[in-house]
Enzyme design. Structure first.
Site, PDB file in Angstrom:
ATOM      1  N   GLU A   1       0.155   5.610   0.919  1.00  0.00           N
ATOM      2  CA  GLU A   1       1.505   5.277   1.392  1.00  0.00           C
ATOM      3  C   GLU A   1       2.058   6.583   1.947  1.00  0.00           C
ATOM      4  O   GLU A   1       2.373   7.500   1.203  1.00  0.00           O
ATOM      5  CB  GLU A   1       2.377   4.775   0.234  1.00  0.00           C
ATOM      6  CG  GLU A   1       1.909   3.474  -0.403  1.00  0.00           C
ATOM      7  CD  GLU A   1       2.344   2.219   0.357  1.00  0.00           C
ATOM      8  OE1 GLU A   1       2.877   2.332   1.476  1.00  0.00           O
ATOM      9  OE2 GLU A   1       2.135   1.123  -0.203  1.00  0.00           O
TER      10      GLU A   1
ATOM     11  N   GLU B   1       4.580  -0.369   9.921  1.00  0.00           N
ATOM     12  CA  GLU B   1       4.154   0.922   9.373  1.00  0.00           C
ATOM     13  C   GLU B   1       3.474   1.757  10.466  1.00  0.00           C
ATOM     14  O   GLU B   1       2.319   2.151  10.383  1.00  0.00           O
ATOM     15  CB  GLU B   1       3.298   0.666   8.131  1.00  0.00           C
ATOM     16  CG  GLU B   1       4.144  -0.075   7.069  1.00  0.00           C
ATOM     17  CD  GLU B   1       3.388  -0.598   5.853  1.00  0.00           C
ATOM     18  OE1 GLU B   1       2.210  -0.235   5.667  1.00  0.00           O
ATOM     19  OE2 GLU B   1       3.981  -1.396   5.091  1.00  0.00           O
TER      20      GLU B   1
HETATM   21  O1  0X9 Z   1       2.356  -4.034  -1.034  1.00  0.00           O
HETATM   22  C1  0X9 Z   1       1.484  -3.553  -0.313  1.00  0.00           C
HETATM   23  O2  0X9 Z   1       0.692  -4.228   0.334  1.00  0.00           O
HETATM   24  C2  0X9 Z   1       1.383  -2.036  -0.206  1.00  0.00           C
HETATM   25  N1  0X9 Z   1       2.682  -1.451  -0.113  1.00  0.00           N
HETATM   26  S1  0X9 Z   1       3.528  -1.614   1.288  1.00  0.00           S
HETATM   27  O3  0X9 Z   1       4.874  -1.091   1.063  1.00  0.00           O
HETATM   28  N2  0X9 Z   1       2.857  -0.705   2.394  1.00  0.00           N
HETATM   29  O4  0X9 Z   1       3.500  -2.973   1.674  1.00  0.00           O
HETATM   30  C3  0X9 Z   1       0.725  -1.519  -1.463  1.00  0.00           C
HETATM   31  C4  0X9 Z   1      -0.663  -2.011  -1.624  1.00  0.00           C
HETATM   32  C5  0X9 Z   1      -1.258  -1.458  -2.847  1.00  0.00           C
HETATM   33  N3  0X9 Z   1      -1.873  -2.529  -3.530  1.00  0.00           N
HETATM   34  C6  0X9 Z   1      -3.115  -2.408  -3.983  1.00  0.00           C
HETATM   35  N4  0X9 Z   1      -3.700  -1.280  -3.813  1.00  0.00           N
HETATM   36  N5  0X9 Z   1      -3.668  -3.421  -4.577  1.00  0.00           N
HETATM   37 ZN    ZN Z   2       1.958  -1.581   3.950  1.00  0.00          ZN
END
Ligand code: 0X9
Ligand code: ZN
Ligand code: CA
Length: 434
Positions: free
Chosen positions: A383, A178
């Site tokens: 995001e 990312e």
């Molecule tokens: O899955 C993740 O870790 C995040 N999305 S990613 O596509 N960048 O991997 C989202 C994390 C959101 N989760 C919480 N806020 N608990």
């Molecule tokens: Zn991520």
């Protein structure tokens, strides 16, 4: 650059409300994806591919899909994109979803030299600090698994003094691929220092806050992702796993709040969402958690608000991730409403979509849940760009960096503004910050 994308609605695709549950998958697909993604050569790391999963429409569907060990990269109305091993993909097919390989939007081209690698990042930090020594300072808060310095940049007036001012934390690049999030850190460092003295709003915020930017908390992963002849689509850190040939822990599943509680992470080391053998087993997570705990002064956590930057989908997410409930153990109605109102206030500024993180899918061991559940820091995941895979997924061209980081200036300034008392946004400053 024109992304090459397999049609999202191929002939025979989704019609009306009947989800297509074609069970396609693996052997041959695995070989094709291997060709697309390349590997690191001799190592036995599982090959992760990009798949489109059709017929997934609810958060429960997506949580079930993520529970196979796949990472959900993007949520669409009727389908999701996942990064997964062929085994994960086969398991998803076995749940009754339609699974197809999906051409990577920017087909893992040469790493784009317009993105800031670790050595260059250190150079930028040094340059910012040298140009603004009164308001910017750099510290080493610990080391990555491979021994790289984990850096923090503090921006505030009287920067060498720990003043009693509300503190704000920005975390970047937990996930290696990312890379736009590192650019966000660079942009913020420059904005807050170059704007000081000229822009009255920035000047006031730098004077009245202590801002901590952690520009890359997963340098081993991001260097690995950039080091090949193509991008490697790497997410985790690079720590070896005992008894497995697959390295890496998903840092955003390794935090010590309800770790592994709820089917929102994988216990399989070869999974891209592996939670690690224990909470804070990843040195990068331990270092950042220790840093945050170290900001408790006189029994009070100085950091009031935080953003953890990720890509992609253009979302602003708030905790909790481990439960679908908004109000629950550790989150009152007013606390939830504060997150929601602040999230919406920021989203109005950058055009992202605001929602609770579990509206997407359940995650456990995420930094969001820990920062709130353990440290009571009002916090968000951004995001970033693009909104969909068509914009380049994790690898948009570097030509978007300036526009897509500048886009978040106003939203970030709004958070800095509310850092004196985030509950002010629901009119409850007297009750919470009296
Ligand atoms: O899955 C993740 O870790 C995040 N999305 S990613 O596509 N960048 O991997 C989202 C994390 C959101 N989760 C919480 N806020 N608990
Ligand atoms: Zn991520
Ligand atoms: Ca200060």
């Amino acid at each position: 650059m024109t992304p090459r994308i397999r049609s999202l609605t191929p002939a025979g695709g989704i019609v009306g409300s009947t989800p297509v549950r074609r069970i396609l998958v693996p052997a041959a697909v695995g070989v094709l994806v291997l060709g697309l993604l390349g590997t690191s050569g001799a190592s036995a790391e599982p090959v992760h591919g990009l798949y489109e999963v059709r017929g997934a429409t609810s958060a429960q569907d997506r949580t079930e899909i993520a529970a196979t060990g796949a990472a959900i990269d993007h949520v669409g109305d009727e389908s999701v994109l996942v990064t997964a091993t062929p085994d994960d993909a086969e398991e998803i097919g076995g749940l009754g979803y339609g699974v197809e390989e999906f051409d990577v939007p920017v087909p893992l081209a040469d790493p784009d030299p317009g993105y800031t690698g670790y050595a260059e990042l250190v150079g930028v930090i040094d340059e910012v600090v040298a140009a603004h020594p009164d308001i910017a300072a750099r510290s080493v808060i610990g080391r990555s698994h491979e021994g790289r310095d984990l850096l923090a940049v503090k921006i505030s007036d009287n920067v060498d003094v720990d003043e009693d001012q509300p503190e704000v934390l920005f975390v970047h690049a937990q996930h290696a691929r990312e890379h736009l999030t590192v650019e966000m850190a660079v942009h913020l460092m420059r904005l807050l220092t170059d704007g000081y003295g000229g822009d009255p709003r920035i000047t006031d915020l730098v004077d009245d806050r202590e801002i901590w930017i952690l520009p890359n908390v997963n340098p081993d992963g991001s260097e690995y992702d950039m080091a090949g002849s193509t991008w490697r689509n790497w997410r985790k850190n690079r720590q070896p796993n005992e008894g497995s040939s697959s390295p890496g822990t998903d840092l955003n599943r390794n935090w010590a709040y309800e770790w592994g509680c709820c089917g929102g992470s994988s216990g399989n080391p070869s999974s891209i969402t592996y939670r690690g053998p224990a909470p804070e087993s990843a040195p990068e997570v331990r270092v950042v958690a220790d840093f945050v705990r170290g900001r408790v002064v006189g029994g009070e956590q100085q950091i009031t608000t935080a953003i953890d930057f990720h890509t992609y989908s253009e979302l602003i997410l708030w905790p909790f991730g481990h439960t679908y409930d908004d109000v629950t153990n550790g989150m009152t109605r007013e606390e939830y409403d504060t997150h929601a109102a602040l999230g919406e206030h920021m989203a109005e500024a950058n055009g992202y979509t605001p929602q609770q993180s579990s509206d997407l899918y359940v995650t456990d061991g995420s930094i969001n849940d820990w920062l709130w559940g353990d440290q009571r820091i009002v916090n968000f995941t951004y995001e970033m760009y693009p909104r969909s895979a068509a914009g380049g997924g994790f690898y948009p061209p570097s030509s978007v960096i300036e526009r897509e980081t500048a886009r978040n200036e106003e939203a970030v300034l709004r958070l800095l503004d509310y850092a004196d008392c985030p509950y002010r946004i629901i009119g409850e400053e007297a009750a919470y910050c009296g």
